[in-house]
Write an enzyme that holds these catalytic residues in place. Structure first.
Site, PDB file in Angstrom:
ATOM      1  N   ASP A 169       0.949  -1.207  -0.043  1.00  0.00           N
ATOM      2  CA  ASP A 169       0.074   0.624  -0.113  1.00  0.00           C
ATOM      3  C   ASP A 169       0.976   1.289   0.235  1.00  0.00           C
ATOM      4  O   ASP A 169       0.715   2.140   0.927  1.00  0.00           O
ATOM      5  CB  ASP A 169      -0.950   0.236   1.198  1.00  0.00           C
ATOM      6  CG  ASP A 169      -0.675  -0.173   2.512  1.00  0.00           C
ATOM      7  OD1 ASP A 169       1.156   0.092   2.908  1.00  0.00           O
ATOM      8  OD2 ASP A 169      -0.985  -0.254   3.926  1.00  0.00           O
ATOM      9  N   LYS A 220       3.983   2.468  16.084  1.00  0.00           N
ATOM     10  CA  LYS A 220       2.800   2.958  16.273  1.00  0.00           C
ATOM     11  C   LYS A 220       3.244   3.956  18.006  1.00  0.00           C
ATOM     12  O   LYS A 220       2.434   3.860  18.785  1.00  0.00           O
ATOM     13  CB  LYS A 220       1.965   3.097  16.423  1.00  0.00           C
ATOM     14  CG  LYS A 220       1.455   1.965  15.065  1.00  0.00           C
ATOM     15  CD  LYS A 220      -0.163   2.466  14.496  1.00  0.00           C
ATOM     16  CE  LYS A 220       0.174   1.173  12.839  1.00  0.00           C
ATOM     17  NZ  LYS A 220       0.344   0.400  12.683  1.00  0.00           N
ATOM     18  N   ASP A 279       1.579   6.932   1.552  1.00  0.00           N
ATOM     19  CA  ASP A 279       1.233   5.570   1.725  1.00  0.00           C
ATOM     20  C   ASP A 279      -0.602   5.614   1.827  1.00  0.00           C
ATOM     21  O   ASP A 279      -1.417   6.777   2.401  1.00  0.00           O
ATOM     22  CB  ASP A 279       1.183   6.062   3.888  1.00  0.00           C
ATOM     23  CG  ASP A 279       0.297   4.767   4.362  1.00  0.00           C
ATOM     24  OD1 ASP A 279       0.172   4.052   3.471  1.00  0.00           O
ATOM     25  OD2 ASP A 279      -0.299   5.276   5.766  1.00  0.00           O
TER      26      ASP A 279
HETATM   27  N1  GDD Z   1      -0.528 -11.645   3.828  1.00  0.00           N
HETATM   28  C1  GDD Z   1      -0.795 -10.605   4.795  1.00  0.00           C
HETATM   29  N2  GDD Z   1      -1.333 -11.731   6.169  1.00  0.00           N
HETATM   30  N3  GDD Z   1      -0.858  -9.305   4.451  1.00  0.00           N
HETATM   31  C2  GDD Z   1      -0.641  -8.324   5.816  1.00  0.00           C
HETATM   32  C3  GDD Z   1      -1.199  -9.093   6.414  1.00  0.00           C
HETATM   33  C4  GDD Z   1      -1.430 -10.006   6.977  1.00  0.00           C
HETATM   34  O1  GDD Z   1      -2.117 -11.264   7.920  1.00  0.00           O
HETATM   35  N4  GDD Z   1      -1.306  -8.352   7.544  1.00  0.00           N
HETATM   36  C5  GDD Z   1      -0.793  -7.046   7.295  1.00  0.00           C
HETATM   37  N5  GDD Z   1      -0.496  -7.123   5.771  1.00  0.00           N
HETATM   38  C6  GDD Z   1      -0.237  -5.938   4.334  1.00  0.00           C
HETATM   39  C7  GDD Z   1      -0.919  -5.173   4.393  1.00  0.00           C
HETATM   40  O2  GDD Z   1      -1.455  -5.186   3.023  1.00  0.00           O
HETATM   41  C8  GDD Z   1       0.053  -3.695   3.858  1.00  0.00           C
HETATM   42  O3  GDD Z   1       0.397  -4.282   2.316  1.00  0.00           O
HETATM   43  C9  GDD Z   1       1.438  -4.273   4.987  1.00  0.00           C
HETATM   44  O4  GDD Z   1       0.559  -5.541   5.131  1.00  0.00           O
HETATM   45  C10 GDD Z   1       1.338  -3.280   5.957  1.00  0.00           C
HETATM   46  O5  GDD Z   1      -0.112  -3.730   6.795  1.00  0.00           O
HETATM   47  P1  GDD Z   1      -0.937  -2.473   7.033  1.00  0.00           P
HETATM   48  O6  GDD Z   1      -1.419  -3.292   8.126  1.00  0.00           O
HETATM   49  O7  GDD Z   1      -0.490  -1.828   6.146  1.00  0.00           O
HETATM   50  O8  GDD Z   1      -0.098  -1.529   8.317  1.00  0.00           O
HETATM   51  P2  GDD Z   1       0.380  -0.246   8.993  1.00  0.00           P
HETATM   52  O9  GDD Z   1       0.059   0.119   7.467  1.00  0.00           O
HETATM   53  O10 GDD Z   1      -1.041   0.405  10.038  1.00  0.00           O
HETATM   54  O11 GDD Z   1       2.029   0.352   9.130  1.00  0.00           O
HETATM   55  C11 GDD Z   1       2.872  -1.090   8.665  1.00  0.00           C
HETATM   56  O12 GDD Z   1       3.235   0.360   7.182  1.00  0.00           O
HETATM   57  C12 GDD Z   1       3.402   1.573   7.969  1.00  0.00           C
HETATM   58  C13 GDD Z   1       4.327   2.240   6.569  1.00  0.00           C
HETATM   59  O13 GDD Z   1       2.574   2.253   5.210  1.00  0.00           O
HETATM   60  C14 GDD Z   1       3.762  -0.997   9.291  1.00  0.00           C
HETATM   61  O14 GDD Z   1       5.248  -1.610   9.133  1.00  0.00           O
HETATM   62  C15 GDD Z   1       4.536   0.386  10.228  1.00  0.00           C
HETATM   63  O15 GDD Z   1       5.934   0.011  10.920  1.00  0.00           O
HETATM   64  C16 GDD Z   1       5.175   1.160   8.910  1.00  0.00           C
HETATM   65  O16 GDD Z   1       5.526   2.474   9.320  1.00  0.00           O
HETATM   66 MG    MG Z   2      -0.656   0.473   5.512  1.00  0.00          MG
END
Ligand code: GDD
Ligand code: MG
Length: 342
Positions: free
Chosen positions: A104, A155, A215
């Site tokens: 994403d 976070k 993002d």
């Molecule tokens: N296959 C799979 N299985 N993918 C997952 C799962 C899961 O259980 N959970 C989350 N994802 C994927 C999401 O689709 C996304 O592409 C990525 O892993 C990160 O998950 P998000 O749910 O988008 O997390 P976030 O945006 O709150 O935080 C993450 O991204 C930030 C940057 O945008 C973390 O990695 C943060 O540390 C980071 O700063």
């Molecule tokens: Mg994300």
């Protein structure tokens, strides 16, 4: 080498667009986001693993129609295993060194340069870093002069953040990292594995880069990324094939088979495929889902219309989200009623 895209998750903050599609399939300049990301991988990557769960069939269908010139493996978790668990679950497809990428994020990162950085430092793991003001929505790194990461908090409260440098969602990992991830359970890479890499190896590095980092977590940033990339390309609009436009299109992207009537103005918006928009309509800062019909004299501003909706003559839709169908079974966070405000 391999790249794993973490492409599970429901994308709840992008509903109702994600009621009907997997988040990685949201169009960016009329191309599913995941294809956009795969096309920007360096040539070293010859195998792509998609770690998926929600709406896997749609993702399979997308790849059955598109040849990206690389081996594609769609790896479905039996249940969401988290960012670490999903990587462990793909272990059998992985070699000595591989990328893990959030699906994403759209950014200007140069992954080839990241490989060189990783090699120079003899790193066990390298993560991309980007500076932001609102650190508490992200994972935040404590980084030394030499680029070594000495602490990582996911976070944090703003006052607990060790820096303004966040995890930008691209990791380059040596296969030994897999040994830190337990099999068959939900594991967070950020909360459970990064701290272990720091304490056990001391070879956890942060790679900073210049340019842009967006993002696509929310509708606002989804609209922004489309407009930003349009501008980057020096374009004012993109109009998909088989579309028929009589009105004015400004700073917007129209999908395939979109009809736009006379005296209709579409500004700073994204219109998906197979949409019909009648005369005297104004649409600004909005996303219109697939197969929608927008009738005459409608005004839409700062809104999202889900797939398959019809907006009747003369309606004003401002600062809201329209979804009048049942929420798909199993989709998290049930809503009451059928029109959902953000
Ligand atoms: N296959 C799979 N299985 N993918 C997952 C799962 C899961 O259980 N959970 C989350 N994802 C994927 C999401 O689709 C996304 O592409 C990525 O892993 C990160 O998950 P998000 O749910 O988008 O997390 P976030 O945006 O709150 O935080 C993450 O991204 C930030 C940057 O945008 C973390 O990695 C943060 O540390 C980071 O700063
Ligand atoms: Mg994300």
């Amino acid at each position: 080498m391999e790249a794993i895209f973490l492409a599970g998750g429901f994308g709840t903050r992008l509903k109702p667009l994600t009621y009907t599609r997997a988040k990685p399939l949201l169009p960016i300049l009329n191309k599913p986001m995941i294809l956009y990301l795969i096309d920007s991988l360096p040539s070293e990557v010859d195998r792509v693993i998609l770690a998926v769960n929600y709406k896997k069939e749609q993702i399979e269908k997308c790849f059955s129609k598109y040849d990206c010139g690389r081996e594609i493996i769609i790896n479905e978790e039996p249940e969401p295993l988290g960012t670490g668990g999903a990587v462990k679950f793909a272990e059998k497809y992985l070699g000595d060194r591989f990328f893990v990428l959030n699906s994403d994020i759209i950014s200007s990162i140069n992954l080839q340069d990241m490989i060189r950085f990783h090699e120079r430092n003899k790193a066990t793991a390298t993560i991309s870093l980007w500076p932001v003001d609102n650190v508490s929505e992200f994972g935040v790194a404590e980084v030394g002069e030499d680029g070594r990461i000495t602490g990582f908090v996911e976070k944090p409260k703003p006052e607990d953040a060790p820096s303004n440098l966040i995890n930008a969602g691209a990791y380059l990992l040596e296969s030994e990292v897999l040994d830190y991830i337990e099999t068959g359970r939900l594991v967070s890479m950020e909360k459970e594995i990064f701290p272990q890499i720091i304490s056990n190896t001391g070879r956890f590095y942060g790679y900073k880069f210049e340019g842009y980092w967006i993002d696509i977590g929310r509708i606002k940033s989804y609209l922004y990324v489309n407009q930003f990339l349009l501008k980057e390309k020096g374009l004012d609009k993109i109009i998909g094939e088989d579309s028929n436009v009589k009105g004015d299109i400004v700073n917007s992207i129209l999908g395939r088979n979109v009809n736009v009537g006379r005296n209709t103005v579409i500004k700073s918006s994204v219109i998906f495929d197979n949409v019909s928009i009648d005369d005297n309509v104004t649409i600004e800062n909005s996303v219109i889902g697939e197969n929608c019909r927008i009738k005459e004299n409608v005004y839409i501003n700062n809104a999202v219309i889900g797939d398959n909706e019809t907006i009747m003559d003369g309606y004003e839709i401002i600062d809201t989200t329209i979804w009048t169908q049942p929420i798909p079974e199993g989709y998290p966070k049930k809503q009451i009623g059928n029109v959902i405000g953000e």
